[in-house]
Design a protein around this motif. Sequence first.
Motif, PDB file in Angstrom:
ATOM      1  N   LEU A 164       0.844  -1.193   0.000  1.00 42.86           N
ATOM      2  CA  LEU A 164       0.000   0.000   0.000  1.00 42.86           C
ATOM      3  C   LEU A 164       0.881   1.246   0.000  1.00 42.86           C
ATOM      4  O   LEU A 164       0.608   2.219  -0.687  1.00 42.86           O
ATOM      5  CB  LEU A 164      -0.916   0.003   1.236  1.00 42.86           C
ATOM      6  CG  LEU A 164      -1.921   1.139   1.283  1.00 42.86           C
ATOM      7  CD1 LEU A 164      -2.833   1.138   0.054  1.00 42.86           C
ATOM      8  CD2 LEU A 164      -2.767   1.069   2.551  1.00 42.86           C
ATOM      9  N   LEU A 165       1.972   1.173   0.757  1.00 43.80           N
ATOM     10  CA  LEU A 165       2.873   2.328   0.809  1.00 43.80           C
ATOM     11  C   LEU A 165       4.317   1.837   0.714  1.00 43.80           C
ATOM     12  O   LEU A 165       4.728   0.943   1.450  1.00 43.80           O
ATOM     13  CB  LEU A 165       2.666   3.078   2.140  1.00 43.80           C
ATOM     14  CG  LEU A 165       3.465   4.356   2.323  1.00 43.80           C
ATOM     15  CD1 LEU A 165       3.036   5.427   1.323  1.00 43.80           C
ATOM     16  CD2 LEU A 165       3.313   4.891   3.748  1.00 43.80           C
ATOM     17  N   ILE A 166       5.037   2.451  -0.224  1.00 43.15           N
ATOM     18  CA  ILE A 166       6.471   2.173  -0.347  1.00 43.15           C
ATOM     19  C   ILE A 166       7.189   3.447   0.068  1.00 43.15           C
ATOM     20  O   ILE A 166       6.889   4.532  -0.453  1.00 43.15           O
ATOM     21  CB  ILE A 166       6.845   1.798  -1.800  1.00 43.15           C
ATOM     22  CG1 ILE A 166       6.120   0.508  -2.220  1.00 43.15           C
ATOM     23  CG2 ILE A 166       8.348   1.637  -1.944  1.00 43.15           C
ATOM     24  CD1 ILE A 166       6.329   0.123  -3.690  1.00 43.15           C
ATOM     25  N   VAL A 167       8.096   3.330   1.014  1.00 45.07           N
ATOM     26  CA  VAL A 167       8.841   4.486   1.517  1.00 45.07           C
ATOM     27  C   VAL A 167      10.319   4.238   1.225  1.00 45.07           C
ATOM     28  O   VAL A 167      10.840   3.178   1.567  1.00 45.07           O
ATOM     29  CB  VAL A 167       8.639   4.627   3.049  1.00 45.07           C
ATOM     30  CG1 VAL A 167       9.408   5.827   3.599  1.00 45.07           C
ATOM     31  CG2 VAL A 167       7.165   4.713   3.400  1.00 45.07           C
ATOM     32  N   ARG A 168      10.970   5.191   0.589  1.00 44.33           N
ATOM     33  CA  ARG A 168      12.400   5.050   0.318  1.00 44.33           C
ATOM     34  C   ARG A 168      13.143   6.332   0.701  1.00 44.33           C
ATOM     35  O   ARG A 168      12.729   7.433   0.335  1.00 44.33           O
ATOM     36  CB  ARG A 168      12.648   4.785  -1.173  1.00 44.33           C
ATOM     37  CG  ARG A 168      12.145   3.421  -1.648  1.00 44.33           C
ATOM     38  CD  ARG A 168      12.974   2.281  -1.060  1.00 44.33           C
ATOM     39  NE  ARG A 168      12.440   0.974  -1.439  1.00 44.33           N
ATOM     40  CZ  ARG A 168      11.523   0.302  -0.756  1.00 44.33           C
ATOM     41  NH1 ARG A 168      11.019   0.789   0.361  1.00 44.33           N
ATOM     42  NH2 ARG A 168      11.111  -0.875  -1.177  1.00 44.33           N
ATOM     43  N   PHE A 179      11.132   1.365   3.840  1.00 44.09           N
ATOM     44  CA  PHE A 179      10.319   0.203   4.238  1.00 44.09           C
ATOM     45  C   PHE A 179       9.028   0.199   3.429  1.00 44.09           C
ATOM     46  O   PHE A 179       8.697   1.192   2.766  1.00 44.09           O
ATOM     47  CB  PHE A 179       9.996   0.232   5.740  1.00 44.09           C
ATOM     48  CG  PHE A 179       9.228   1.460   6.193  1.00 44.09           C
ATOM     49  CD1 PHE A 179       9.893   2.641   6.494  1.00 44.09           C
ATOM     50  CD2 PHE A 179       7.841   1.425   6.327  1.00 44.09           C
ATOM     51  CE1 PHE A 179       9.191   3.775   6.908  1.00 44.09           C
ATOM     52  CE2 PHE A 179       7.141   2.539   6.744  1.00 44.09           C
ATOM     53  CZ  PHE A 179       7.815   3.718   7.038  1.00 44.09           C
ATOM     54  N   ASP A 180       8.329  -0.931   3.465  1.00 41.58           N
ATOM     55  CA  ASP A 180       7.035  -1.054   2.788  1.00 41.58           C
ATOM     56  C   ASP A 180       5.954  -1.282   3.835  1.00 41.58           C
ATOM     57  O   ASP A 180       6.221  -1.897   4.868  1.00 41.58           O
ATOM     58  CB  ASP A 180       7.024  -2.262   1.849  1.00 41.58           C
ATOM     59  CG  ASP A 180       8.030  -2.138   0.710  1.00 41.58           C
ATOM     60  OD1 ASP A 180       8.540  -1.024   0.482  1.00 41.58           O
ATOM     61  OD2 ASP A 180       8.289  -3.158   0.055  1.00 41.58           O
ATOM     62  N   VAL A 181       4.750  -0.815   3.543  1.00 48.51           N
ATOM     63  CA  VAL A 181       3.587  -1.157   4.367  1.00 48.51           C
ATOM     64  C   VAL A 181       2.669  -1.975   3.468  1.00 48.51           C
ATOM     65  O   VAL A 181       2.212  -1.476   2.428  1.00 48.51           O
ATOM     66  CB  VAL A 181       2.849   0.101   4.886  1.00 48.51           C
ATOM     67  CG1 VAL A 181       1.721  -0.305   5.828  1.00 48.51           C
ATOM     68  CG2 VAL A 181       3.806   1.071   5.568  1.00 48.51           C
ATOM     69  N   MET A 182       2.435  -3.234   3.844  1.00 46.83           N
ATOM     70  CA  MET A 182       1.648  -4.119   2.990  1.00 46.83           C
ATOM     71  C   MET A 182       0.150  -3.887   3.198  1.00 46.83           C
ATOM     72  O   MET A 182      -0.277  -3.481   4.275  1.00 46.83           O
ATOM     73  CB  MET A 182       1.982  -5.584   3.288  1.00 46.83           C
ATOM     74  CG  MET A 182       3.466  -5.930   3.166  1.00 46.83           C
ATOM     75  SD  MET A 182       4.223  -5.408   1.603  1.00 46.83           S
ATOM     76  CE  MET A 182       3.375  -6.488   0.448  1.00 46.83           C
ATOM     77  N   LYS A 183      -0.629  -4.206   2.162  1.00 49.24           N
ATOM     78  CA  LYS A 183      -2.086  -3.995   2.259  1.00 49.24           C
ATOM     79  C   LYS A 183      -2.697  -4.862   3.356  1.00 49.24           C
ATOM     80  O   LYS A 183      -2.442  -6.065   3.406  1.00 49.24           O
ATOM     81  CB  LYS A 183      -2.744  -4.341   0.931  1.00 49.24           C
ATOM     82  CG  LYS A 183      -2.545  -3.253  -0.072  1.00 49.24           C
ATOM     83  CD  LYS A 183      -3.196  -3.572  -1.391  1.00 49.24           C
ATOM     84  CE  LYS A 183      -2.829  -2.458  -2.356  1.00 49.24           C
ATOM     85  NZ  LYS A 183      -2.946  -2.850  -3.743  1.00 49.24           N
ATOM     86  N   GLY A 184      -3.485  -4.240   4.195  1.00 54.39           N
ATOM     87  CA  GLY A 184      -4.236  -4.972   5.214  1.00 54.39           C
ATOM     88  C   GLY A 184      -3.437  -5.367   6.439  1.00 54.39           C
ATOM     89  O   GLY A 184      -3.954  -6.015   7.329  1.00 54.39           O
ATOM     90  N   GLU A 185      -2.163  -4.956   6.497  1.00 50.79           N
ATOM     91  CA  GLU A 185      -1.374  -5.362   7.661  1.00 50.79           C
ATOM     92  C   GLU A 185      -1.399  -4.284   8.745  1.00 50.79           C
ATOM     93  O   GLU A 185      -1.811  -3.147   8.525  1.00 50.79           O
ATOM     94  CB  GLU A 185       0.082  -5.643   7.261  1.00 50.79           C
ATOM     95  CG  GLU A 185       0.943  -4.409   7.076  1.00 50.79           C
ATOM     96  CD  GLU A 185       2.442  -4.732   6.969  1.00 50.79           C
ATOM     97  OE1 GLU A 185       2.871  -5.859   7.299  1.00 50.79           O
ATOM     98  OE2 GLU A 185       3.195  -3.830   6.550  1.00 50.79           O
ATOM     99  N   LEU A 203      -8.842  -1.780   6.318  1.00 51.94           N
ATOM    100  CA  LEU A 203      -7.848  -0.745   6.578  1.00 51.94           C
ATOM    101  C   LEU A 203      -6.455  -1.356   6.749  1.00 51.94           C
ATOM    102  O   LEU A 203      -6.318  -2.560   6.961  1.00 51.94           O
ATOM    103  CB  LEU A 203      -8.215   0.006   7.871  1.00 51.94           C
ATOM    104  CG  LEU A 203      -9.515   0.803   7.825  1.00 51.94           C
ATOM    105  CD1 LEU A 203      -9.910   1.235   9.231  1.00 51.94           C
ATOM    106  CD2 LEU A 203      -9.383   2.012   6.915  1.00 51.94           C
ATOM    107  N   THR A 204      -5.467  -0.495   6.691  1.00 51.38           N
ATOM    108  CA  THR A 204      -4.080  -0.848   6.975  1.00 51.38           C
ATOM    109  C   THR A 204      -3.620   0.118   8.068  1.00 51.38           C
ATOM    110  O   THR A 204      -3.990   1.292   8.033  1.00 51.38           O
ATOM    111  CB  THR A 204      -3.232  -0.652   5.688  1.00 51.38           C
ATOM    112  OG1 THR A 204      -3.749  -1.530   4.682  1.00 51.38           O
ATOM    113  CG2 THR A 204      -1.761  -0.938   5.924  1.00 51.38           C
TER     114      THR A 204
END
Length: 351
Positions: A24-28, A56-62, A225-226
């Motif tokens: 859902l979100l990729i942060v670099r 870091f990444d935030v995965m969908k639904g986690e 939601l995540t």
Amino acid sequence: MADAPLHADPAAASRDRGGPLQPLLIVRGLTKHFPIRSGLMGRRTGVVQAVDDLSFDVMKGEVLGVVGESGCGKSTMARLLMQILKADRHELIFDGDPLGHTGITTAELRRQMQMVFQDSHASLNPRMTIADCIGFARRMRGEPRNMVAAKVDDLLERVGLTPAQYRHRYPHELSGGQRQRVNIARALALEPRLLILDEAVSALDKSIEAQILNLLNSLKAELKLTYVFISHDLNVVEYISDRMMVMYLGRIVEIGPVDQVYGDPKHPYTRALLASKPSHDPRKRTLVPPITGDPPNPINPPSGCRFRTRCEFAEGVCGQMAPTLKPLDNGDHSVACLMQQPGSGHSRAPI
Ligand SMILES: Nc1ncnc2c1ncn2[C@@H]1O[C@H](COP(=O)(O)OP(=O)(O)OP(=O)(O)O)[C@@H](O)[C@H]1O
Ligand code: SF4
Ligand SMILES: [Mg+2]
């Protein structure tokens, strides 16, 4: 995870959109250094490296839990993600759309991501009714009053407050737990996909905290939601999170599935932090001494590994080389410690 390639081509990123495996979100490279000024002329005399090159990444639904001592940069990271604070450097991709001209706008990103803070009397406008607090953002978007009222009632129901009983009340008439339910309803008003919860249950009594955690769990399932869940309480993070990220002085030192990070922590800081976690079961009490000493000053962090001044395994190489976050064998669990990196020169590193 930190080494995952960033989409060079925004069009390619968009094509990837939609699948559950797309983060859902990729942060670099998220970075924020605050200048320190002093004297009459406000001369810059240093920088606080509050957040330094986070990827870091935030995965969908986690639920991604974020832990670390006070001052390690958790809230600064949250404010940077929310675009309340301007980053020195970052690349963000929300569900395949890079933030910027070719992808998602700042305004749309702010709608898709909302934040819930620790409950305090300052978190809600004392002169607005609960209904106005929750409906404010929709009214600002020009939505008709009756539609906003219906949405507010729906949100009050969802967070467990009977609309007829609560919509006309003022914040000071509510308990801390009820106010936090209102804060959650307000954060959900624009139908975001990601909630950043910064110490959202920290001010509550234990029994109320449990109710709010249950509410967050059911809202997450109902509304798909995540969450990014920031807390100093390791037991709460263990309970609610799927993965967790451990921060130390503005950097990520370990990230991975909760059972792996809690069950087999690899970074000496994570181990020390978990050893200091209170356990109710005397058989599980650990003999490892909890972390000692205050964290070093983020204005002048140690060279190389920032944890080396408190690490019992520190060697000369730890002052010369900053360890980067590297995946362990299974790929999901990453750690930034030279002991885990083959050929790093640390005597305990694999050959
Ligand atoms: N506006 C600012 N100007 C200068 N320094 C700042 C500013 N905001 C935060 N800092 C510094 O950045 C560092 C990280 O602060 P931050 O509030 O993000 O930590 P935190 O992990 O959320 O801590 P806590 O657990 O106490 O909430 C701290 O050293 C803090 O003093
Ligand atoms: S890199 Fe060195 S100082 Fe840092 S955590 Fe690992 S062993 Fe300790
Ligand atoms: Mg904070």
